[in-house]
Enzyme design. Sequence first.
Site, PDB file in Angstrom:
ATOM      1  N   LYS A 148      -6.688  -4.863  -3.023  1.00 57.63           N
ATOM      2  CA  LYS A 148      -7.313  -5.508  -1.861  1.00 57.63           C
ATOM      3  C   LYS A 148      -8.344  -4.579  -1.229  1.00 57.63           C
ATOM      4  O   LYS A 148      -8.088  -3.387  -1.074  1.00 57.63           O
ATOM      5  CB  LYS A 148      -6.232  -5.925  -0.851  1.00 57.63           C
ATOM      6  CG  LYS A 148      -5.428  -4.761  -0.258  1.00 57.63           C
ATOM      7  CD  LYS A 148      -4.242  -5.305   0.514  1.00 57.63           C
ATOM      8  CE  LYS A 148      -3.510  -4.314   1.350  1.00 57.63           C
ATOM      9  NZ  LYS A 148      -4.257  -3.501   2.300  1.00 57.63           N
ATOM     10  N   ASP A 203       0.785  -1.254   0.000  1.00 58.48           N
ATOM     11  CA  ASP A 203       0.000   0.000   0.000  1.00 58.48           C
ATOM     12  C   ASP A 203       0.812   1.297   0.000  1.00 58.48           C
ATOM     13  O   ASP A 203       0.442   2.255   0.697  1.00 58.48           O
ATOM     14  CB  ASP A 203      -0.971   0.011   1.198  1.00 58.48           C
ATOM     15  CG  ASP A 203      -1.950  -1.152   1.193  1.00 58.48           C
ATOM     16  OD1 ASP A 203      -1.920  -1.947   0.243  1.00 58.48           O
ATOM     17  OD2 ASP A 203      -2.749  -1.263   2.141  1.00 58.48           O
ATOM     18  N   CYS A 254      -1.961  -2.446   7.926  1.00 57.40           N
ATOM     19  CA  CYS A 254      -1.961  -3.378   6.787  1.00 57.40           C
ATOM     20  C   CYS A 254      -0.754  -4.308   6.752  1.00 57.40           C
ATOM     21  O   CYS A 254      -0.868  -5.459   6.308  1.00 57.40           O
ATOM     22  CB  CYS A 254      -2.109  -2.606   5.478  1.00 57.40           C
ATOM     23  SG  CYS A 254      -3.733  -1.845   5.352  1.00 57.40           S
TER      24      CYS A 254
HETATM   25  N1  TIU Z   1      -2.573   0.323   4.380  1.00 53.98           N
HETATM   26  C1  TIU Z   1      -3.023   0.591   5.606  1.00 53.98           C
HETATM   27  O1  TIU Z   1      -2.330   0.407   6.601  1.00 53.98           O
HETATM   28  N2  TIU Z   1      -4.302   1.144   5.708  1.00 53.98           N
HETATM   29  C2  TIU Z   1      -4.692   2.003   6.695  1.00 53.98           C
HETATM   30  O2  TIU Z   1      -5.828   2.473   6.717  1.00 53.98           O
HETATM   31  N3  TIU Z   1      -3.750   2.312   7.643  1.00 53.98           N
HETATM   32  C3  TIU Z   1      -3.853   3.250   8.631  1.00 53.98           C
HETATM   33  O3  TIU Z   1      -2.955   3.293   9.481  1.00 53.98           O
HETATM   34  N4  TIU Z   1      -4.868   4.100   8.628  1.00 53.98           N
END
Ligand code: TIU
Length: 229
Positions: free
Chosen positions: A131, A26, A164
């Site tokens: 995802k 991500d 994530c």
């Molecule tokens: N990729 C991921 O970690 N999504 C989130 O929403 N993380 C946060 O820390 N908000």
Amino acid sequence: MPVLTIHAQPAPISLDPARLALVIIDMQRDFLEAGGFGEALGNDVSQLRRIVPACAALLSHLRAAGIPIIHTREGHRPDLSDAPRAKVERGAPSLRIGDDGPMGRILIRGEAGHDIVAELAPLSGEPLVDKPGKGAFYQTDLDLMLRNGGIDTLLVCGVTTEVCVHTTIREANDRGYRCIAVADCCASYFPEFHEVGLKMISAQGGIFGWVAESGAIFSALDEAGALSR
Ligand code: TIU
């Protein structure tokens, strides 16, 4: 290439590089840049941007060594049919998933904010896993790709450490993969969560994985490359 041994916590890990892949989680504009989902949640995005150079170096070393790289992105269909209401309605962000923001609709596939940051863009042939959840295994074909590729050990990096990255490592561990979190290539909006998040992985003898610095991975690759020549 012979077996690689990577200096890691809680102990060194030996692995077959032919069965190793990197999953980079991500590294999207929506999390790293102003005007995206992360900032809408009230976070300081500079905490995440710091790791871009280390991630770029990791990608370049692993590409040179022929280690497969899989990129993930968190996001949803434009009609939000794959976004649980409980996720869309969570908290009090300034912009919710699906709202119009400066980089397009927040966390929606196809919008500018959903893209991976330019410095870490996937090369052609590198799979991109979209995802809908925090974990990269939930409702994706990641497990199928890894199994078909004979992968048994994952390097995992990206953002955020305790959300994530953690969810993905926990999912992978339960599926039988050995996971190594790359410490300096992960980040959180909360530095203390990053630190303790890494400790949670490697505590108790490596309860759901290992933690290594990217430098330790480069040394192991260099050593194995030298031995194979
Ligand atoms: N990729 C991921 O970690 N999504 C989130 O929403 N993380 C946060 O820390 N908000």
